[in-house]
Write a protein that holds these residues in place. Structure first.
Motif, PDB file in Angstrom:
ATOM      1  N   ILE A   1      15.147  72.862  80.095  1.00 37.30           N
ATOM      2  CA  ILE A   1      14.087  72.051  79.487  1.00 37.30           C
ATOM      3  C   ILE A   1      14.654  70.647  79.295  1.00 37.30           C
ATOM      4  O   ILE A   1      15.588  70.454  78.521  1.00 37.30           O
ATOM      5  CB  ILE A   1      13.640  72.605  78.126  1.00 37.30           C
ATOM      6  N   THR A   2      14.105  69.697  80.014  1.00 38.65           N
ATOM      7  CA  THR A   2      14.559  68.318  79.889  1.00 38.65           C
ATOM      8  C   THR A   2      13.404  67.442  79.431  1.00 38.65           C
ATOM      9  O   THR A   2      12.238  67.812  79.524  1.00 38.65           O
ATOM     10  CB  THR A   2      15.118  67.779  81.222  1.00 38.65           C
TER      11      THR A   2
ATOM     12  N   ASP B   1      21.961  73.540  73.686  1.00 38.58           N
ATOM     13  CA  ASP B   1      21.230  72.287  73.465  1.00 38.58           C
ATOM     14  C   ASP B   1      22.082  71.085  73.869  1.00 38.58           C
ATOM     15  O   ASP B   1      23.285  71.047  73.580  1.00 38.58           O
ATOM     16  CB  ASP B   1      20.861  72.192  71.984  1.00 38.58           C
ATOM     17  N   GLU B   2      21.445  70.103  74.513  1.00 38.71           N
ATOM     18  CA  GLU B   2      22.106  68.874  74.979  1.00 38.71           C
ATOM     19  C   GLU B   2      23.300  69.204  75.870  1.00 38.71           C
ATOM     20  O   GLU B   2      24.420  68.728  75.692  1.00 38.71           O
ATOM     21  CB  GLU B   2      22.528  68.000  73.791  1.00 38.71           C
ATOM     22  N   VAL B   3      23.029  70.029  76.886  1.00 31.53           N
ATOM     23  CA  VAL B   3      24.107  70.542  77.747  1.00 31.53           C
ATOM     24  C   VAL B   3      24.741  69.453  78.596  1.00 31.53           C
ATOM     25  O   VAL B   3      25.861  69.618  79.095  1.00 31.53           O
ATOM     26  CB  VAL B   3      23.567  71.688  78.627  1.00 31.53           C
ATOM     27  N   GLN B   4      24.073  68.305  78.738  1.00 29.04           N
ATOM     28  CA  GLN B   4      24.683  67.222  79.511  1.00 29.04           C
ATOM     29  C   GLN B   4      25.955  66.695  78.853  1.00 29.04           C
ATOM     30  O   GLN B   4      26.751  66.005  79.492  1.00 29.04           O
ATOM     31  CB  GLN B   4      23.680  66.074  79.732  1.00 29.04           C
TER      32      GLN B   4
ATOM     33  N   SER C   1      18.456  65.683  77.241  1.00 28.82           N
ATOM     34  CA  SER C   1      17.631  64.477  77.165  1.00 28.82           C
ATOM     35  C   SER C   1      17.886  63.553  78.345  1.00 28.82           C
ATOM     36  O   SER C   1      17.649  62.362  78.271  1.00 28.82           O
ATOM     37  CB  SER C   1      17.888  63.737  75.845  1.00 28.82           C
ATOM     38  N   GLN C   2      18.384  64.116  79.429  1.00 29.81           N
ATOM     39  CA  GLN C   2      18.534  63.378  80.676  1.00 29.81           C
ATOM     40  C   GLN C   2      18.026  64.251  81.810  1.00 29.81           C
ATOM     41  O   GLN C   2      18.044  65.486  81.720  1.00 29.81           O
ATOM     42  CB  GLN C   2      19.997  63.032  80.965  1.00 29.81           C
ATOM     43  N   GLN C   3      17.575  63.635  82.889  1.00 26.84           N
ATOM     44  CA  GLN C   3      17.252  64.397  84.081  1.00 26.84           C
ATOM     45  C   GLN C   3      18.532  65.036  84.600  1.00 26.84           C
ATOM     46  O   GLN C   3      19.559  64.373  84.749  1.00 26.84           O
ATOM     47  CB  GLN C   3      16.640  63.494  85.150  1.00 26.84           C
TER      48      GLN C   3
ATOM     49  N   GLU D   1      14.422  55.901  83.786  1.00 26.50           N
ATOM     50  CA  GLU D   1      13.775  57.051  84.413  1.00 26.50           C
ATOM     51  C   GLU D   1      14.490  58.344  84.060  1.00 26.50           C
ATOM     52  O   GLU D   1      13.850  59.358  83.750  1.00 26.50           O
ATOM     53  CB  GLU D   1      13.736  56.872  85.932  1.00 26.50           C
ATOM     54  N   ALA D   2      15.822  58.326  84.116  1.00 28.21           N
ATOM     55  CA  ALA D   2      16.601  59.525  83.801  1.00 28.21           C
ATOM     56  C   ALA D   2      16.419  59.944  82.356  1.00 28.21           C
ATOM     57  O   ALA D   2      16.549  61.123  82.022  1.00 28.21           O
ATOM     58  CB  ALA D   2      18.080  59.283  84.094  1.00 28.21           C
ATOM     59  N   SER D   3      16.099  58.994  81.489  1.00 27.00           N
ATOM     60  CA  SER D   3      15.877  59.272  80.060  1.00 27.00           C
ATOM     61  C   SER D   3      14.412  59.561  79.752  1.00 27.00           C
ATOM     62  O   SER D   3      14.048  59.715  78.584  1.00 27.00           O
ATOM     63  CB  SER D   3      16.335  58.074  79.223  1.00 27.00           C
ATOM     64  N   TYR D   4      13.581  59.615  80.763  1.00 29.97           N
ATOM     65  CA  TYR D   4      12.153  59.925  80.609  1.00 29.97           C
ATOM     66  C   TYR D   4      11.404  58.901  79.774  1.00 29.97           C
ATOM     67  O   TYR D   4      10.483  59.231  79.033  1.00 29.97           O
ATOM     68  CB  TYR D   4      11.963  61.323  80.003  1.00 29.97           C
ATOM     69  N   LEU D   5      11.780  57.636  79.919  1.00 26.88           N
ATOM     70  CA  LEU D   5      11.026  56.586  79.250  1.00 26.88           C
ATOM     71  C   LEU D   5      10.002  55.955  80.176  1.00 26.88           C
ATOM     72  O   LEU D   5       8.952  55.492  79.709  1.00 26.88           O
ATOM     73  CB  LEU D   5      11.970  55.508  78.705  1.00 26.88           C
ATOM     74  N   VAL D   6      10.297  55.895  81.471  1.00 25.41           N
ATOM     75  CA  VAL D   6       9.373  55.296  82.435  1.00 25.41           C
ATOM     76  C   VAL D   6       9.255  56.187  83.657  1.00 25.41           C
ATOM     77  O   VAL D   6      10.077  57.080  83.891  1.00 25.41           O
ATOM     78  CB  VAL D   6       9.834  53.878  82.872  1.00 25.41           C
TER      79      VAL D   6
END
Length: 389
Positions: free
Chosen positions: A22-23, A73-76, A103-105, A229-234
Motif C-alpha cells: 500500500i503506497t 510500515d514505511e518499508v522504504q 510513502s514513496q512509489q 511524483e514518487a511522493s504522490y503529490l503530482v
C-alpha cells in the motif's frame, strides 16, 4: 474512520498475492487501512529507530518473529528487507502473508521490482475521494469549501484548520521525504519549486520554463518533479496521440493530487478567496482530475487518463478509457451551463467516432442532458461512479 473504497481491492489482492503493498502520500490513511483490513497481523513501524536498526543489522531474525505475517510500515526505510522477504514468502506459499506500506512509489525503493516481482499486489492510496466523503456524509456542502479543504483524512477526523495542518505537512515532507529521496542543498528553493508547480496545475508542462522561474536547470526540474511524483503529490497526464488529421500537442499536463494542498501552496488561506481567485478554474479542474485518478487507483487499476489538444486550440480536458470506448470529459468551473462548452468534446467525438456522449462536469448543480452531452454539477459528479472501465 471514514470507510475507504480500496478496502475491497485489498481483500481481493490478499487472496492472490503473498505480499500486499500500500503506497501513497503521507497522511493518506495507509496505516489505518492496513490495520483495519489485516487486524490479525502484527504491526511494526520502520520509522521506529530500534526496529529499523534490528531490521538492518539482522534482517533474517527480524522477519523470523512474524510466523503469521505482519504489517511493515514505511518499508522504504529498510529496503534490504525485501530480498529476505522473497525467500520467506516463496517458502510459505501463503497468500496475504506480509503487508508493506510506504510513502514513496516502490519503483524508487531499491530491490522492490527485482526481489518481489510477481509476488506483490499493489494499491496506491491517495487522500479521501468525494465519493468516500459523500458516503460517510462528511462532504462539505459548498464547492469552495471542498476545494479549500481537500481530502486528507486528518482534516475530517477532528476540527483542524487546513492552514495550520498544511503548513506542518509541507514542512514535514521537505524535512523527511525529500531528504530521503534526493540531496537538496537548499530546501527553500525546493519549496519554491513546489509552489511554482502548484501554480501550473492544469497546464502543459514546460520544464525549461519551470526551471528558469525557480533558478534551476531543466534537468534539475525534471529530477525534482520525479520526486513530487514518487511522493504522490503530482501526476502527469499524457496527451492522446491518435491522429485525426491535425498536428497534436504531445506535451503532458501537470496536476496536483490534492486540491487543498494546492490551495495552501498558492497562498489561499480561506475558502471565500477561491470564488474570485484567478486560479479557480485550475483548482476545479485539478479536483475533478484527481477524483478520476482516485477512482481508478482505489480499484487497483492504472489511471489511464489522457487529454486531447490540436494545434489550433481545440481541446478535450480528459479522455477516459472504458470498455465501450473513450469517454470525453470537459471540465468547467462556471455555475451556469454555457452553450459553447460542449464544442470541443463534440468535435472530438465526431473525429474519433466514439459512441459515448461527452460529459460536462461544471461548478453548478444538477444532472441532465444538454446538446448531446451529459451535464453533471459538482455534487452529482461527486456521488457518481466512474464510467464502466
Amino acid at each position: 474512520m471514514i470507510p475507504r473504497s480500496a478496502l475491497s481491492t485489498l481483500q481481493r489482492l490478499a487472496r492472490g498475492f503473498p505480499v500486499i503493498a500500500i503506497t501513497g502520500p503521507r497522511q493518506a490513511g495507509k496505516t489505518t487501512l492496513a490495520q483495519q483490513t489485516f487486524a490479525d497481523k502484527a504491526y511494526v513501524s520502520l520509522e521506529n529507530p530500534e526496529e529499523r536498526e534490528f531490521a538492518e543489522s539482522d534482517p533474517r531474525r527480524f522477519l523470523a518473529r512474524f510466523e503469521d505475517g505482519a504489517i511493515l510500515d514505511e518499508v522504504q526505510r529498510s529496503p534490504q528487507l525485501l530480498s529476505w522477504l522473497q525467500g520467506i514468502v516463496d517458502a510459505r506459499k501463503r497468500m496475504g502473508d506480509f503487508v508493506l506500506t510506504g510513502s514513496q512509489q516502490f519503483e524508487r525503493v531499491s530491490g522492490m521490482t527485482q526481489s518481489l516481482a510477481g509476488r506483490v499486489g499493489r494499491v496506491e492510496l491517495l487522500a479521501l475521494s468525494t465519493q468516500e466523503l459523500a458516503a460517510a456524509d462528511r462532504m462539505p456542502a459548498r464547492l469552495d469549501d471542498m476545494l479549500f479543504q481537500g481530502g486528507y483524512p486528518a482534516l475530517y477526523d477532528r476540527d483542524r484548520n487546513p492552514e495550520d495542518w498544511f503548513a506542518n505537512y509541507v514542512a514535514t515532507y521537505l524535512e523527511r521525504d525529500v531528504r530521503q529521496l534526493i540531496a537538496v542543498r537548499d530546501l527553500t528553493q525546493f519549496q519554491r519549486f513546489v509552489r511554482m508547480c502548484a501554480a501550473r496545475s492544469g497546464q502543459l508542462l514546460n520544464l525549461s520554463a519551470l526551471g528558469a522561474d525557480c533558478g534551476i536547470t531543466s534537468v534539475t526540474a525534471r529530477e525534482w518533479l520525479s520526486v513530487l511524483e514518487a511522493s504522490y503529490l503530482v501526476v502527469r497526464i499524457p496527451p492522446y496521440f491518435e491522429n485525426f488529421g491535425k498536428r497534436l500537442v504531445k506535451t503532458p499536463k501537470l496536476y496536483f493530487l490534492d486540491v487543498g494542498l494546492m490551495c495552501w501552496l498558492l497562498g489561499i488561506r480561506d475558502a471565500e478567496t477561491i470564488a474570485t481567485h484567478a486560479m479557480r478554474g485550475a483548482l476545479f479542474e485539478t479536483w475533478v482530475v484527481s477524483e478520476f485518478v482516485k477512482q481508478q487507483l482505489n480499484a487497483g487499476r492504472p489511471a489511464d487518463l489522457y487529454f486531447w489538444r490540436d494545434n489550433v486550440g481545440h481541446e478535450v480536458d480528459l479522455l477516459l478509457e472504458t470498455r465501450d470506448g473513450l469517454q470525453a470529459v470537459e471540465i468547467k468551473s462556471g455555475h451556469t451551463f454555457a452553450s459553447d462548452w460542449p464544442a470541443s468534446a463534440l468535435k472530438w467525438q465526431k473525429l474519433s467516432g466514439s459512441p459515448l456522449a461527452p460529459w460536462i462536469i461544471y461548478g453548478g448543480e444538477g444532472e441532465y442532458e444538454r446538446q448531446a452531452c451529459l451535464a453533471l454539477g459538482w455534487q452529482a459528479f461527486a456521488g457518481r461512479p466512474a464510467p464502466n472501465r
